[in-house]
Design a protein around this motif. Structure first.
Motif, PDB file in Angstrom:
ATOM      1  N   VAL A   1       0.833  -1.205   0.000  1.00  0.00           N
ATOM      2  CA  VAL A   1       0.000   0.000   0.000  1.00  0.00           C
ATOM      3  C   VAL A   1       0.870   1.259   0.000  1.00  0.00           C
ATOM      4  O   VAL A   1       0.737   2.113  -0.871  1.00  0.00           O
ATOM      5  CB  VAL A   1      -0.944   0.029   1.216  1.00  0.00           C
ATOM      6  CG1 VAL A   1      -1.732   1.342   1.252  1.00  0.00           C
ATOM      7  CG2 VAL A   1      -1.885  -1.168   1.206  1.00  0.00           C
ATOM      8  N   ALA A   2       1.744   1.372   0.987  1.00  0.00           N
ATOM      9  CA  ALA A   2       2.560   2.588   1.109  1.00  0.00           C
ATOM     10  C   ALA A   2       3.781   2.297   1.953  1.00  0.00           C
ATOM     11  O   ALA A   2       3.777   1.363   2.761  1.00  0.00           O
ATOM     12  CB  ALA A   2       1.749   3.717   1.737  1.00  0.00           C
TER      13      ALA A   2
ATOM     14  N   GLY B   1      11.725   9.789   6.780  1.00  0.00           N
ATOM     15  CA  GLY B   1      10.421  10.315   6.383  1.00  0.00           C
ATOM     16  C   GLY B   1      10.472  11.136   5.115  1.00  0.00           C
ATOM     17  O   GLY B   1       9.444  11.603   4.635  1.00  0.00           O
ATOM     18  N   GLY B   2      11.653  11.290   4.556  1.00  0.00           N
ATOM     19  CA  GLY B   2      11.796  12.137   3.389  1.00  0.00           C
ATOM     20  C   GLY B   2      11.373  11.491   2.086  1.00  0.00           C
ATOM     21  O   GLY B   2      11.150  12.183   1.083  1.00  0.00           O
ATOM     22  N   ILE B   3      11.256  10.181   2.080  1.00  0.00           N
ATOM     23  CA  ILE B   3      10.856   9.462   0.871  1.00  0.00           C
ATOM     24  C   ILE B   3       9.619   8.625   1.181  1.00  0.00           C
ATOM     25  O   ILE B   3       9.604   7.884   2.159  1.00  0.00           O
ATOM     26  CB  ILE B   3      11.976   8.548   0.359  1.00  0.00           C
ATOM     27  CG1 ILE B   3      13.231   9.360   0.051  1.00  0.00           C
ATOM     28  CG2 ILE B   3      11.522   7.790  -0.883  1.00  0.00           C
ATOM     29  CD1 ILE B   3      14.436   8.512  -0.290  1.00  0.00           C
ATOM     30  N   THR B   4       8.607   8.765   0.357  1.00  0.00           N
ATOM     31  CA  THR B   4       7.406   7.958   0.492  1.00  0.00           C
ATOM     32  C   THR B   4       7.062   7.349  -0.854  1.00  0.00           C
ATOM     33  O   THR B   4       7.466   7.865  -1.905  1.00  0.00           O
ATOM     34  CB  THR B   4       6.202   8.776   0.989  1.00  0.00           C
ATOM     35  OG1 THR B   4       5.964   9.875   0.080  1.00  0.00           O
ATOM     36  CG2 THR B   4       6.452   9.327   2.384  1.00  0.00           C
TER      37      THR B   4
ATOM     38  N   ILE C   1       1.107   8.412   4.172  1.00  0.00           N
ATOM     39  CA  ILE C   1       1.901   7.740   5.200  1.00  0.00           C
ATOM     40  C   ILE C   1       2.816   8.760   5.852  1.00  0.00           C
ATOM     41  O   ILE C   1       3.360   9.646   5.186  1.00  0.00           O
ATOM     42  CB  ILE C   1       2.701   6.559   4.613  1.00  0.00           C
ATOM     43  CG1 ILE C   1       3.350   5.738   5.732  1.00  0.00           C
ATOM     44  CG2 ILE C   1       3.720   7.021   3.590  1.00  0.00           C
ATOM     45  CD1 ILE C   1       3.956   4.423   5.248  1.00  0.00           C
ATOM     46  N   SER C   2       2.976   8.642   7.168  1.00  0.00           N
ATOM     47  CA  SER C   2       3.870   9.540   7.893  1.00  0.00           C
ATOM     48  C   SER C   2       4.439   8.787   9.090  1.00  0.00           C
ATOM     49  O   SER C   2       3.981   7.695   9.421  1.00  0.00           O
ATOM     50  CB  SER C   2       3.126  10.795   8.356  1.00  0.00           C
ATOM     51  OG  SER C   2       2.065  10.463   9.227  1.00  0.00           O
ATOM     52  N   ARG C   3       5.442   9.380   9.714  1.00  0.00           N
ATOM     53  CA  ARG C   3       6.030   8.711  10.877  1.00  0.00           C
ATOM     54  C   ARG C   3       6.509   9.741  11.894  1.00  0.00           C
ATOM     55  O   ARG C   3       6.865  10.867  11.543  1.00  0.00           O
ATOM     56  CB  ARG C   3       7.176   7.802  10.467  1.00  0.00           C
ATOM     57  CG  ARG C   3       8.382   8.471   9.889  1.00  0.00           C
ATOM     58  CD  ARG C   3       9.351   7.419   9.328  1.00  0.00           C
ATOM     59  NE  ARG C   3       9.858   6.533  10.358  1.00  0.00           N
ATOM     60  CZ  ARG C   3      10.516   5.392  10.093  1.00  0.00           C
ATOM     61  NH1 ARG C   3      10.707   5.007   8.835  1.00  0.00           N
ATOM     62  NH2 ARG C   3      10.968   4.639  11.082  1.00  0.00           N
ATOM     63  N   ASP C   4       6.506   9.317  13.144  1.00  0.00           N
ATOM     64  CA  ASP C   4       7.024  10.108  14.250  1.00  0.00           C
ATOM     65  C   ASP C   4       8.110   9.260  14.898  1.00  0.00           C
ATOM     66  O   ASP C   4       7.803   8.351  15.679  1.00  0.00           O
ATOM     67  CB  ASP C   4       5.896  10.424  15.233  1.00  0.00           C
ATOM     68  CG  ASP C   4       6.352  11.307  16.381  1.00  0.00           C
ATOM     69  OD1 ASP C   4       7.568  11.366  16.669  1.00  0.00           O
ATOM     70  OD2 ASP C   4       5.493  11.931  17.008  1.00  0.00           O
ATOM     71  N   ASN C   5       9.350   9.536  14.561  1.00  0.00           N
ATOM     72  CA  ASN C   5      10.448   8.708  15.061  1.00  0.00           C
ATOM     73  C   ASN C   5      10.631   8.850  16.571  1.00  0.00           C
ATOM     74  O   ASN C   5      11.081   7.910  17.231  1.00  0.00           O
ATOM     75  CB  ASN C   5      11.738   9.055  14.335  1.00  0.00           C
ATOM     76  CG  ASN C   5      11.766   8.509  12.918  1.00  0.00           C
ATOM     77  OD1 ASN C   5      11.036   7.574  12.584  1.00  0.00           O
ATOM     78  ND2 ASN C   5      12.586   9.100  12.070  1.00  0.00           N
ATOM     79  N   ALA C   6      10.274   9.980  17.113  1.00  0.00           N
ATOM     80  CA  ALA C   6      10.384  10.155  18.562  1.00  0.00           C
ATOM     81  C   ALA C   6       9.431   9.230  19.300  1.00  0.00           C
ATOM     82  O   ALA C   6       9.715   8.797  20.431  1.00  0.00           O
ATOM     83  CB  ALA C   6      10.116  11.605  18.934  1.00  0.00           C
ATOM     84  N   GLU C   7       8.301   8.940  18.670  1.00  0.00           N
ATOM     85  CA  GLU C   7       7.291   8.062  19.270  1.00  0.00           C
ATOM     86  C   GLU C   7       7.337   6.653  18.686  1.00  0.00           C
ATOM     87  O   GLU C   7       6.539   5.800  19.080  1.00  0.00           O
ATOM     88  CB  GLU C   7       5.898   8.651  19.051  1.00  0.00           C
ATOM     89  CG  GLU C   7       5.676   9.991  19.723  1.00  0.00           C
ATOM     90  CD  GLU C   7       5.695   9.882  21.237  1.00  0.00           C
ATOM     91  OE1 GLU C   7       5.316   8.805  21.771  1.00  0.00           O
ATOM     92  OE2 GLU C   7       6.097  10.854  21.888  1.00  0.00           O
ATOM     93  N   ASN C   8       8.259   6.416  17.748  1.00  0.00           N
ATOM     94  CA  ASN C   8       8.359   5.097  17.091  1.00  0.00           C
ATOM     95  C   ASN C   8       7.013   4.656  16.537  1.00  0.00           C
ATOM     96  O   ASN C   8       6.583   3.506  16.733  1.00  0.00           O
ATOM     97  CB  ASN C   8       8.897   4.045  18.071  1.00  0.00           C
ATOM     98  CG  ASN C   8      10.360   4.257  18.400  1.00  0.00           C
ATOM     99  OD1 ASN C   8      11.146   4.649  17.549  1.00  0.00           O
ATOM    100  ND2 ASN C   8      10.716   4.019  19.652  1.00  0.00           N
TER     101      ASN C   8
ATOM    102  N   THR D   1      13.954  -0.927  -3.767  1.00  0.00           N
ATOM    103  CA  THR D   1      12.704  -0.171  -3.687  1.00  0.00           C
ATOM    104  C   THR D   1      12.141  -0.248  -2.280  1.00  0.00           C
ATOM    105  O   THR D   1      12.481  -1.139  -1.499  1.00  0.00           O
ATOM    106  CB  THR D   1      11.661  -0.721  -4.662  1.00  0.00           C
ATOM    107  OG1 THR D   1      11.140  -1.953  -4.163  1.00  0.00           O
ATOM    108  CG2 THR D   1      12.249  -0.948  -6.046  1.00  0.00           C
ATOM    109  N   LEU D   2      11.250   0.670  -1.959  1.00  0.00           N
ATOM    110  CA  LEU D   2      10.601   0.671  -0.656  1.00  0.00           C
ATOM    111  C   LEU D   2       9.488  -0.367  -0.562  1.00  0.00           C
ATOM    112  O   LEU D   2       8.906  -0.553   0.495  1.00  0.00           O
ATOM    113  CB  LEU D   2      10.024   2.059  -0.358  1.00  0.00           C
ATOM    114  CG  LEU D   2      11.019   3.137   0.050  1.00  0.00           C
ATOM    115  CD1 LEU D   2      10.300   4.469   0.249  1.00  0.00           C
ATOM    116  CD2 LEU D   2      11.758   2.753   1.318  1.00  0.00           C
ATOM    117  N   GLN D   3       9.184  -1.041  -1.661  1.00  0.00           N
ATOM    118  CA  GLN D   3       8.082  -1.989  -1.659  1.00  0.00           C
ATOM    119  C   GLN D   3       8.456  -3.368  -1.141  1.00  0.00           C
ATOM    120  O   GLN D   3       7.583  -4.167  -0.848  1.00  0.00           O
ATOM    121  CB  GLN D   3       7.544  -2.158  -3.090  1.00  0.00           C
ATOM    122  CG  GLN D   3       6.968  -0.907  -3.696  1.00  0.00           C
ATOM    123  CD  GLN D   3       6.727  -1.071  -5.173  1.00  0.00           C
ATOM    124  OE1 GLN D   3       7.619  -0.899  -5.981  1.00  0.00           O
ATOM    125  NE2 GLN D   3       5.502  -1.426  -5.536  1.00  0.00           N
ATOM    126  N   THR D   4       9.743  -3.645  -1.038  1.00  0.00           N
ATOM    127  CA  THR D   4      10.184  -5.012  -0.736  1.00  0.00           C
ATOM    128  C   THR D   4      11.139  -5.067   0.446  1.00  0.00           C
ATOM    129  O   THR D   4      11.586  -4.037   0.949  1.00  0.00           O
ATOM    130  CB  THR D   4      10.890  -5.614  -1.957  1.00  0.00           C
ATOM    131  OG1 THR D   4      12.047  -4.800  -2.261  1.00  0.00           O
ATOM    132  CG2 THR D   4       9.982  -5.659  -3.168  1.00  0.00           C
TER     133      THR D   4
END
Length: 123
Positions: A48-49, A55-58, A70-77, A105-108
């Motif tokens: 899906v994503a 977080g710079g590449i989606t 899709i997003s992420r908060d690395n401080a909160e894991n 790729t980010l898909q695999t």
């Protein structure tokens, strides 16, 4: 080891929104990307994503582009999947995934998986 726990699934009408969360624990610093996959009844699991560690590449599958973020908060894991304009064909169990491998790729390359959260979109 990396443990992943998803939350936020549910039943929503077509056109509605849901926000999925994935909380990671364990050796999270060893991961380089995280993603979301889904599996509908009778179908194979599909990508899906995904998002890079910074977080710079989606990357998104075509069917969700412009609707999912899709997003992420690395401080909160924690990784999120904001799903808007949901369609009945989005109905599936959504799994969070993390990888410690590096692929082209980010898909695999995902080697850690959560148990999944059910998303049901009614027409």
């Amino acid at each position: 080891q990396v443990q992943l726990v998803e939350s936020g699934g549910g039943l929503v009408q077509a056109g509605g929104s849901l926000r999925l969360s994935c909380a990671a624990s364990g050796r999270t610093l060893s991961t380089n990307a995280m993603g979301w996959f889904r599996q509908a009844p009778g179908k194979e699991r599909e990508f899906v994503a995904a998002i890079s560690r910074s977080g710079g590449i989606t990357y998104y599958t075509d069917s969700v582009k412009g609707r999912f973020t899709i997003s992420r908060d690395n401080a909160e894991n924690t990784v999120y999947l904001q799903m808007n304009s949901l369609k009945p064909e989005d109905t599936a169990v959504y799994h969070c995934a993390a990888r410690t491998l590096v692929t082209q790729t980010l898909q695999t390359g995902y080697n850690y998986w959560g148990q999944g959260t059910q998303v049901t979109v009614s027409s």
